[in-house]
Design a protein around this motif. Sequence first.
Motif, PDB file in Angstrom:
ATOM      1  N   ASP A  55      71.425  78.642  -0.770  1.00 43.16           N
ATOM      2  CA  ASP A  55      70.355  78.495  -1.388  1.00 43.16           C
ATOM      3  C   ASP A  55      69.264  79.402  -1.024  1.00 43.16           C
ATOM      4  OD1 ASP A  55      72.348  76.869  -2.251  1.00 43.16           O
ATOM      5  OD2 ASP A  55      71.470  74.655  -1.430  1.00 43.16           O
ATOM      6  N   ILE A  69      66.010  70.031  -4.876  1.00 40.76           N
ATOM      7  CA  ILE A  69      66.398  70.875  -5.418  1.00 40.76           C
ATOM      8  C   ILE A  69      66.003  70.689  -6.667  1.00 40.76           C
ATOM      9  CG2 ILE A  69      68.507  72.476  -6.077  1.00 40.76           C
ATOM     10  CD1 ILE A  69      67.441  73.663  -2.843  1.00 40.76           C
ATOM     11  N   HIS A  70      66.959  69.685  -7.651  1.00 37.35           N
ATOM     12  CA  HIS A  70      66.177  69.865  -8.748  1.00 37.35           C
ATOM     13  C   HIS A  70      63.953  69.797  -8.663  1.00 37.35           C
ATOM     14  CE1 HIS A  70      70.369  68.665 -10.141  1.00 37.35           C
ATOM     15  NE2 HIS A  70      70.012  68.787 -11.311  1.00 37.35           N
ATOM     16  N   TYR A 102      68.892  65.788  -0.507  1.00 32.20           N
ATOM     17  CA  TYR A 102      68.935  67.648  -0.744  1.00 32.20           C
ATOM     18  C   TYR A 102      68.892  68.031  -2.401  1.00 32.20           C
ATOM     19  CZ  TYR A 102      70.114  72.244  -0.316  1.00 32.20           C
ATOM     20  OH  TYR A 102      70.164  73.509   0.151  1.00 32.20           O
ATOM     21  N   ALA A 103      70.003  67.040  -2.868  1.00 29.30           N
ATOM     22  CA  ALA A 103      70.298  67.602  -4.243  1.00 29.30           C
ATOM     23  C   ALA A 103      69.099  67.010  -5.135  1.00 29.30           C
ATOM     24  CB  ALA A 103      71.329  66.609  -5.035  1.00 29.30           C
ATOM     25  N   ALA A 146      73.540  70.893  -7.271  1.00 25.13           N
ATOM     26  CA  ALA A 146      72.531  69.992  -7.021  1.00 25.13           C
ATOM     27  C   ALA A 146      73.367  68.279  -7.921  1.00 25.13           C
ATOM     28  CB  ALA A 146      71.408  69.640  -7.258  1.00 25.13           C
TER      29      ALA A 146
END
Lengths: 113, 113
Positions: free
Chosen positions: B9, A100-101, A96-97, B97
């Motif tokens: 988010d 997002i990036h 997920y992280a 993130a």
Amino acid sequence: MGRELSNGDLPALVLAVLSKGPSYGYAIAREVELLSDQALRMREGSLYPALRVLEQDGLIVGEWAPQPKGADRKVYTLTEAGRKEMVRRTQELRDYATVIHTVLGRIGDAQPA
Amino acid sequence: MGRELSNGDLPALVLAVLSKGPSYGYAIAREVELLSDQALRMREGSLYPALRVLEQDGLIVGEWAPQPKGADRKVYTLTEAGRKEMVRRTQELRDYATVIHTVLGRIGDAQPA
DNA sequence: ATATTATACATAGATTCTAAGGGTATGTCA
DNA sequence: TGACATACCCTTAGAATCTATGTATAATAT
């Protein structure tokens, strides 16, 4: 002084911390704050309910540990199922992280200079 | 087929998408899914309420745009305040993130091989 | 005719969070 | 002595946000 955790990320981090060895509520919260350089905050009002859910789901087991000094602690240990679930959830969280990036990068890259 | 977005988010990503130019609900959702290679899913039940909140907060303005074919669209445009807020929230999201990676990395690094 | 895609919206219920507080014990400081 | 901080456990109320599901219209594809 620390952003709140996002929805559902808290239990994954709790499992991750417990994968290093048994611990208890207060210490888990402090550990997450320490590991994040105080960027994350884990509140008691979400931590303790989450611990109960994890225990009900059989991912951790809690046991009261009387202390020679100070208040008793409820020490939680990861179960086998908990370890598997920890791997799964932390991988999801990492993914997920990462995404997002990726998304924000793609949007930013498309900006006119 | 795509993890749900975490708490809070979604509006940040909506603002990010709108920073590329005006768009409307359906297209915003598809854009986020496209940019994430379908890793993220943006559901209507959370998108439309979020759009209303963003509009109430003065970060976006919506205008009905009749279409020659098909249903009318409500097209949203970022306001000046919205652009500033977009910068702030996307940076927060990036930081979040990043710190997730940091924390999980530190825990993983401490594991015995 | 039926299903799918494109578009908007609403509502009910679940989950999870934030905020705030109670309770005990120990140590510290004035 | 008394106040306060720190270390621990916990609960509850309310807010926020999500998931799931359904309504509605129009075009297109089968």
